[in-house]
Write an enzyme that holds these catalytic residues in place. Structure first.
Site, short mmCIF file in Angstrom:
data_model
loop_
_atom_site.label_atom_id
_atom_site.label_comp_id
_atom_site.label_asym_id
_atom_site.label_seq_id
_atom_site.Cartn_x
_atom_site.Cartn_y
_atom_site.Cartn_z
CG HIS A 61 -0.28 0.20 2.51
ND1 HIS A 61 0.31 -0.82 3.20
CD2 HIS A 61 -0.07 1.31 3.27
CE1 HIS A 61 0.84 -0.38 4.32
NE2 HIS A 61 0.63 0.92 4.39
C1 UD1 Z 1 -2.42 5.35 5.84
C2 UD1 Z 1 -1.14 5.92 6.47
C3 UD1 Z 1 0.00 4.94 6.31
C4 UD1 Z 1 -0.39 3.58 6.87
C5 UD1 Z 1 -1.70 3.12 6.26
C6 UD1 Z 1 -2.12 1.85 6.95
C7 UD1 Z 1 -0.75 8.37 6.43
C8 UD1 Z 1 0.05 9.42 5.80
N1 UD1 Z 1 -0.75 7.16 5.81
O1 UD1 Z 1 -2.18 5.19 4.47
O2 UD1 Z 1 1.13 5.41 7.02
O3 UD1 Z 1 0.65 2.67 6.59
O4 UD1 Z 1 -2.71 4.11 6.46
O5 UD1 Z 1 -3.09 1.14 6.26
O6 UD1 Z 1 -1.39 8.60 7.42
N2 UD1 Z 1 -9.66 4.28 1.94
C9 UD1 Z 1 -10.86 3.61 1.98
N3 UD1 Z 1 -11.34 3.22 3.19
C10 UD1 Z 1 -10.70 3.46 4.35
C11 UD1 Z 1 -9.48 4.13 4.29
C12 UD1 Z 1 -8.96 4.54 3.10
O7 UD1 Z 1 -11.48 3.39 0.96
O8 UD1 Z 1 -11.20 3.08 5.41
C13 UD1 Z 1 -9.11 4.71 0.64
C14 UD1 Z 1 -9.51 6.13 0.30
O9 UD1 Z 1 -9.65 6.20 -1.08
C15 UD1 Z 1 -8.29 6.93 0.71
C16 UD1 Z 1 -7.15 5.97 0.41
O10 UD1 Z 1 -7.70 4.68 0.70
O11 UD1 Z 1 -8.18 8.13 0.01
C17 UD1 Z 1 -5.92 6.20 1.23
O12 UD1 Z 1 -6.22 6.32 2.61
P1 UD1 Z 1 -5.27 7.19 3.58
O13 UD1 Z 1 -5.67 7.01 4.99
O14 UD1 Z 1 -5.15 8.57 3.07
O15 UD1 Z 1 -3.85 6.55 3.34
P2 UD1 Z 1 -3.38 5.06 3.44
O16 UD1 Z 1 -2.77 4.67 2.15
O17 UD1 Z 1 -4.47 4.21 3.99
N1 UDP Z 2 -3.66 -6.18 8.76
C1 UDP Z 2 -4.89 -6.79 8.84
N2 UDP Z 2 -5.54 -7.13 7.68
C2 UDP Z 2 -4.99 -6.92 6.46
C3 UDP Z 2 -3.71 -6.31 6.39
C4 UDP Z 2 -3.09 -5.93 7.56
O1 UDP Z 2 -5.40 -7.03 9.94
O2 UDP Z 2 -5.62 -7.27 5.45
C5 UDP Z 2 -3.03 -5.76 10.01
C6 UDP Z 2 -1.66 -6.35 10.34
O3 UDP Z 2 -1.66 -6.69 11.69
C7 UDP Z 2 -0.71 -5.22 10.08
C8 UDP Z 2 -1.56 -4.01 10.44
O4 UDP Z 2 -2.85 -4.37 9.96
O5 UDP Z 2 0.43 -5.27 10.88
C9 UDP Z 2 -1.06 -2.72 9.86
O6 UDP Z 2 -1.33 -2.71 8.56
P1 UDP Z 2 -0.86 -1.73 7.44
O7 UDP Z 2 0.07 -2.51 6.60
O8 UDP Z 2 -2.10 -1.21 6.83
O9 UDP Z 2 -0.12 -0.47 8.11
P2 UDP Z 2 1.39 -0.10 8.40
O10 UDP Z 2 1.87 -0.97 9.49
O11 UDP Z 2 2.18 -0.25 7.14
O12 UDP Z 2 1.35 1.33 8.79
#
Ligand code: UD1
Ligand code: UDP
Length: 366
Positions: free
Chosen positions: A207
């Protein structure tokens, strides 16, 4: 009177870090833990499922602060959390990890002179093009109490001139969560339901914007995954950001045709069942590097840097480039699984954090 402690969670990885501290504080007669959900992650499979799996209550406060760009997201949480603090001031605010919600809540609290504890402090990738690295640097600069997971984190903070009395090494709270739920995880049967045999498949999670946001980079990775899937069963729970980019770039159907298990994001228990039973993981996640290190599952991290070097030096993590995927993943699946010990990643980090908070609160009252 009990100290009111806000535990701020916004994005998926925050829940696993905050949950053990919530449970630890709930058992303390001096603390009133309060869950604040910023709303950064809002879909059921990125949020609600974790509350259920981790035994958390419905959040006491929901800020519903979704936003598009980094600035809008940070600003939305900043102003919504300030409103909450003005209406129901906490004695302490705890923020976790490195997401935009972490920075925003920390700033709002500090500007109101509310003390802040940062859970998972001191991690540094050294790569300032990562939004998370900016969040880490800023939060650690202003938070009052820095809970670190490992020795390298303490060293980073010392190098930045942080006085040692602000730092307390407590260990890794994500591992507390795994330990607390291990029995359920091992019994979940996720791999079995997907027809995946123990040790004979790989799990993929991706991601990071650097891997998924630009169509050419994503296309190169998809090409490698197609080739990999020809000989190795793959389970790929797809993050919503990645799903969106795959569809936009017209790459989703190509992955689907490989027959790999292309899944919605999984709940914590189901996901960890898949990880515990797999032969190797290919990821760019922060948390997954830690969980695999604890379990001794070989991890290949598709990144040039990691803010978690202990997973490489003491765990089974290795950073790789996309050109190495095809060779590295099958070799990792074939390799022996070695479980190594990382100091303080022992399932007892949350009680240590709770104790450290109590000492600070008592010290401040004197
Ligand atoms: C965010 C964090 C990242 C973390 C990740 C964990 C920041 C800068 N980024 O990235 O550090 O590793 O979460 O998963 O805070 N979306 C949905 N449903 C949701 C959430 C997001 O559809 O519940 C979609 C939306 O289109 C959104 C995009 O995902 O715009 C990105 O979500 P966002 O929270 O901005 O960044 P992540 O890539 O999830
Ligand atoms: N995880 C989960 N379901 C998924 C992918 C991840 O429960 O499909 C959990 C897993 O424990 C992981 C945590 O979510 O360590 C954090 O996930 P993510 O990779 O989104 O965030 P990051 O640690 O990179 O910020």
């Amino acid at each position: 009177m009990k100290a009111r402690i806000h535990l701020v969670a916004g994005a998926r990885p925050n829940f696993m870090k905050v949950a053990p501290l919530y449970h630890a504080l709930l058992g303390c007669d001096w603390a009133e833990p309060v869950i604040v959900h910023t709303g950064q992650h809002y879909s059921a499979e990125m949020s609600d499922v974790f509350l259920r799996d981790l035994g958390l209550p419905r959040p006491h406060h929901c800020l519903n602060a979704q936003g598009g760009t980094h600035a809008r997201q940070t600003a939305a949480v900043l102003s919504a959390y300030e409103d909450l603090c003005l209406a129901a001031r906490p004695d302490w605010t705890v923020v976790a990890g490195d997401v935009n919600s972490t920075l925003a809540a920390c700033l709002a609290a500090r500007k109101l002179d509310i003390p802040v504890a940062h859970l998972e402090a001191g991690l540094r990738s050294g790569d300032r093009s990562m939004p998370e690295e900016i969040n880490r640097l800023l939060v650690d600069a202003v938070a009052d109490l820095l809970w670190t997971p490992s020795e390298d984190a303490d060293a980073n903070l010392a190098r930045e001139g942080v006085p040692p009395e602000r730092v307390c090494r407590v260990g890794n709270l994500m591992i507390d969560t795994y330990c607390a739920l291990e029995t359920q995880i091992l019994a979940a049967g996720t791999a079995q339901r997907l027809g995946l045999a123990r040790g004979e498949y790989a799990v993929v999670t991706l991601h990071r914007p650097v891997n998924v946001d630009a169509a050419p980079a994503l296309a190169r990775i998809v090409e490698r995954l197609e080739a990999l899937a020809a000989d190795l069963p793959l389970a790929f729970p797809v993050h919503p950001r990645t799903r969106g980019r795959l569809h936009e770039a017209g790459l989703w159907d190509r992955l689907e045709r490989t027959g790999m298990r292309l899944l919605d994001p999984l709940g914590y228990v189901d996901f960890m069942n898949l990880v515990e039973a797999c032969g190797a993981v290919l990821t760019d996640s922060g948390g997954v590097q830690e969980e695999t290190s604890y379990l001794g599952v070989p991890c290949l991290t598709l990144r040039e840097t990691t803010e978690r070097p202990v997973t490489v030096t003491l765990g089974g993590n290795r950073l790789i480039g996309e050109d190495e995927i095809l060779q590295a993943v099958p070799s990792a699946v074939a390799a022996e699984r070695v479980r190594r010990v990382i100091p303080l990643w022992d399932g007892h980090a949350a009680p240590r954090a709770a104790r450290s908070l109590r000492e600070r609160i008592e010290g401040d009252a004197r």
